[in-house]
Design a protein around this motif. Structure first.
Motif, short mmCIF file in Angstrom:
data_model
loop_
_atom_site.label_atom_id
_atom_site.label_comp_id
_atom_site.label_asym_id
_atom_site.label_seq_id
_atom_site.Cartn_x
_atom_site.Cartn_y
_atom_site.Cartn_z
N MET B 185 0.82 -1.21 0.00
CA MET B 185 0.00 0.00 0.00
C MET B 185 0.86 1.26 0.00
SD MET B 185 -3.03 -1.19 2.62
CE MET B 185 -3.13 0.47 3.25
N ARG B 186 2.01 1.19 0.66
CA ARG B 186 2.88 2.37 0.70
C ARG B 186 3.47 2.68 -0.67
NH1 ARG B 186 4.77 4.55 5.66
NH2 ARG B 186 3.82 3.36 7.33
N SER B 187 3.71 1.64 -1.46
CA SER B 187 4.42 1.84 -2.72
C SER B 187 3.51 1.88 -3.93
CB SER B 187 5.49 0.76 -2.91
OG SER B 187 6.52 0.92 -1.95
N ASN B 188 2.26 1.42 -3.81
CA ASN B 188 1.33 1.45 -4.94
C ASN B 188 -0.03 1.98 -4.50
OD1 ASN B 188 -0.42 0.97 -7.07
ND2 ASN B 188 0.68 -0.86 -7.74
N LEU B 189 -0.36 3.18 -4.98
CA LEU B 189 -1.60 3.83 -4.59
C LEU B 189 -2.83 3.05 -5.04
CD1 LEU B 189 -1.02 7.62 -5.26
CD2 LEU B 189 -1.13 6.40 -3.08
N ALA B 190 -2.65 2.15 -6.01
CA ALA B 190 -3.77 1.38 -6.54
C ALA B 190 -4.13 0.20 -5.64
CB ALA B 190 -3.48 0.89 -7.95
N VAL B 191 -3.44 0.08 -4.50
CA VAL B 191 -3.78 -0.93 -3.50
C VAL B 191 -4.14 -0.17 -2.23
CG1 VAL B 191 -2.91 -2.86 -2.12
CG2 VAL B 191 -2.21 -2.62 -4.51
N GLY B 192 -5.32 -0.41 -1.68
CA GLY B 192 -5.71 0.42 -0.53
C GLY B 192 -6.75 -0.20 0.39
N LEU B 193 -6.95 0.47 1.51
CA LEU B 193 -7.94 0.07 2.51
C LEU B 193 -9.34 0.22 1.94
CD1 LEU B 193 -6.36 1.88 5.56
CD2 LEU B 193 -6.71 -0.58 5.38
N PRO B 194 -10.35 -0.45 2.49
CA PRO B 194 -10.29 -1.46 3.55
C PRO B 194 -9.62 -2.76 3.09
CG PRO B 194 -12.56 -0.69 3.20
CD PRO B 194 -11.74 -0.17 2.09
N ILE B 195 -9.21 -3.57 4.06
CA ILE B 195 -8.62 -4.88 3.82
C ILE B 195 -9.54 -5.94 4.40
CG2 ILE B 195 -6.67 -6.38 4.37
CD1 ILE B 195 -5.01 -3.82 4.78
N ASP B 196 -9.83 -6.96 3.61
CA ASP B 196 -10.62 -8.08 4.11
C ASP B 196 -9.70 -9.23 4.51
OD1 ASP B 196 -13.26 -7.05 3.82
OD2 ASP B 196 -13.04 -7.26 1.65
N ILE B 197 -9.96 -9.82 5.65
CA ILE B 197 -9.12 -10.94 6.10
C ILE B 197 -9.99 -12.13 6.49
CG2 ILE B 197 -7.15 -9.53 6.83
CD1 ILE B 197 -8.10 -9.66 9.65
N LEU B 198 -9.41 -13.30 6.29
CA LEU B 198 -10.07 -14.55 6.66
C LEU B 198 -9.04 -15.45 7.34
CD1 LEU B 198 -12.50 -16.62 6.27
CD2 LEU B 198 -11.21 -17.42 4.28
N VAL B 199 -9.42 -16.03 8.45
CA VAL B 199 -8.60 -17.04 9.11
C VAL B 199 -9.45 -18.30 9.25
CG1 VAL B 199 -7.39 -17.72 11.22
CG2 VAL B 199 -7.18 -15.38 10.36
N LEU B 200 -8.95 -19.39 8.67
CA LEU B 200 -9.67 -20.67 8.73
C LEU B 200 -8.74 -21.71 9.32
CD1 LEU B 200 -12.11 -22.51 7.93
CD2 LEU B 200 -10.99 -22.79 5.70
N LYS B 201 -9.05 -22.15 10.53
CA LYS B 201 -8.22 -23.18 11.16
C LYS B 201 -8.50 -24.53 10.48
CE LYS B 201 -6.20 -21.24 14.98
NZ LYS B 201 -6.67 -21.43 16.35
N ARG B 202 -7.47 -25.34 10.43
CA ARG B 202 -7.56 -26.65 9.79
C ARG B 202 -8.64 -27.51 10.46
NH1 ARG B 202 -3.58 -28.98 6.46
NH2 ARG B 202 -2.19 -27.22 6.86
N ASP B 203 -9.42 -28.21 9.65
CA ASP B 203 -10.42 -29.18 10.12
C ASP B 203 -11.55 -28.57 10.94
OD1 ASP B 203 -8.94 -31.20 8.86
OD2 ASP B 203 -7.72 -31.51 10.66
N THR B 204 -11.81 -27.28 10.74
CA THR B 204 -12.93 -26.67 11.48
C THR B 204 -14.11 -26.37 10.56
OG1 THR B 204 -12.10 -24.42 11.10
CG2 THR B 204 -11.34 -25.55 13.09
N LEU B 205 -13.84 -26.14 9.27
CA LEU B 205 -14.87 -25.88 8.26
C LEU B 205 -15.70 -24.63 8.52
CD1 LEU B 205 -16.22 -29.49 7.55
CD2 LEU B 205 -14.30 -28.30 6.49
#
Lengths: 249, 249
Positions: B185-205
């Motif tokens: 984001m600091r080096s390319n203005l075409a990438v920006g907030l908001p940011i979506d994140i996902l955390v999926l623990k193994r074998d939890t579905l």
């Protein structure tokens, strides 16, 4: 591929260039891409990126001379009256090589690719740093953005964006430039050792340092190791994301 | 532009995606690029990069169904019997959009550009992470290189290369991914907030975390600040180059 970075700070100029060239991944060689033009009244340096035959032709023309298409006079870098004039001459040399080789390269689907960093000082004039493009046009580094990069520039840019200011001490600028080179070498195999470096203090007209870093260089190995360790410690020191307990679905 | 990174570590999967899209520098908008496909027996997620009309068409086909050109049956991600099968279906959807839109795009000199990260797990099968290309072919992350990137990947790669291992704790992987996003984001203005994140623990579905980081997020602001400071301290802690007294000319 290539990576070169030029840093123009208050105390002077730093130029750093790798030496790896490749024609396909299976044809790798080492060529000097940092060229010095020294005379009692001037100290100029050019770092080059792009098709090696084109960059060598440009350096050849600038050393041996080429006919100015407007005046017919023979031009060399030794005749430049200012750094701006020198950048114009480099641009003219690029256009001259394009005039000679461009059509044939096009017939063989080879792009006319070149970019150059030109830095230095002529007696009585200012120390300046320019980047010259394939079309022979050019831009100049200023105190707002005191560095210019050519070649594989993205991997090594974040550390420069964060750390280099016009007021940065010149050997710190060299150090940060070497860290930027290290980041690039780790991520792109087409950029590699040895590394040529130049340090030119303002108003001295003679390099304080012109040096080649090889794979046996203990300082550079140590820098790479320390930087890796410091990054590791840096991200370990940042707290873990608190989002775990704050699920939005 | 876009930057998305997927990290497949021992404990599970992390997907991070920005939301900025642009058609030229003067037409910037925010679109979700991280798409979740949830069902009791599976948890799949796709992060997308490339032409927005193409990526949305692919996601549409995968949700609503498309005719398998070989069997004639209607395919959706919900029918995938394994993650490998899901990656094949995503590739088929990409090829279907190319079949429908490719020729018209070509007439208007628009490249058919898309790349996708597909991660997730189907009950009884392995958690896996794939990257699917414009041609519908794909590769898979392995424990040797446990991350895959799409979009503007170069700025944020050095920190991943150095810091992410298969054994990295999952919330550390998320943290390093966010640092990688920050560098981009600091080096390319075409990438920006908001940011979506996902955390999926193994074998939890089921996602342990599905979250949007906005500009008001204090943790992410703090991470950006701490990382900048740590880098600054890191390069200050490295000794200056000793080359000054060792000039080779």
């Amino acid at each position: 591929m290539t990576y070169c970075v030029g840093l123009l700070v208050k105390e002077g100029l730093v130029l750093i260039s790798d030496t790896r060239t490749n024609a396909g991944i299976d044809n790798i060689a080492s060529f000097r891409k940092l060229h010095l033009f020294e005379a009692p009244d001037r100290m100029l340096a050019i770092a080059s990126s792009g098709n090696l035959s084109i960059t060598q032709a440009v350096i050849g023309l600038l050393s041996e001379g080429f006919a100015n298409p407007e005046t017919g006079e023979t031009e060399t870098l030794s005749k430049a009256t200012s750094m701006f004039h020198a950048a114009q001459l480099v641009g003219q040399a690029v256009r001259e090589v394009y005039r000679i080789d461009g059509p044939s390269l096009e017939q063989h689907d080879t792009r006319f690719e070149i970019s150059l960093l030109l830095g230095g000082q002529i007696n009585g004039r200012r120390l300046r740093l320019f980047m010259i493009y394939s079309a022979g046009n050019f831009i100049e580094a200023t105190s707002d953005t005191p560095f210019l990069q050519i070649g594989e520039h993205k991997y090594g840019k974040p550390v420069l964006d964060r750390a280099v200011k016009y007021e940065t001490e010149i050997y710190d600028a060299l150090k940060i430039g070497l860290i930027s080179m290290d980041s690039t070498m780790r991520s792109n195999l087409a950029v590699g050792l040895p590394i040529d470096i130049l340090v030119l203090k303002r108003d001295t007209l003679t390099p304080e340092l012109s040096y080649r870093i090889t794979s046996e260089d203990t300082y550079f190995s140590d820098l790479r190791h320390r930087w890796s360790e410091a990054l590791r410690e840096a991200h370990l020191a940042i707290p873990k994301p608190p989002y775990r307990t704050n699920v939005k679905r």
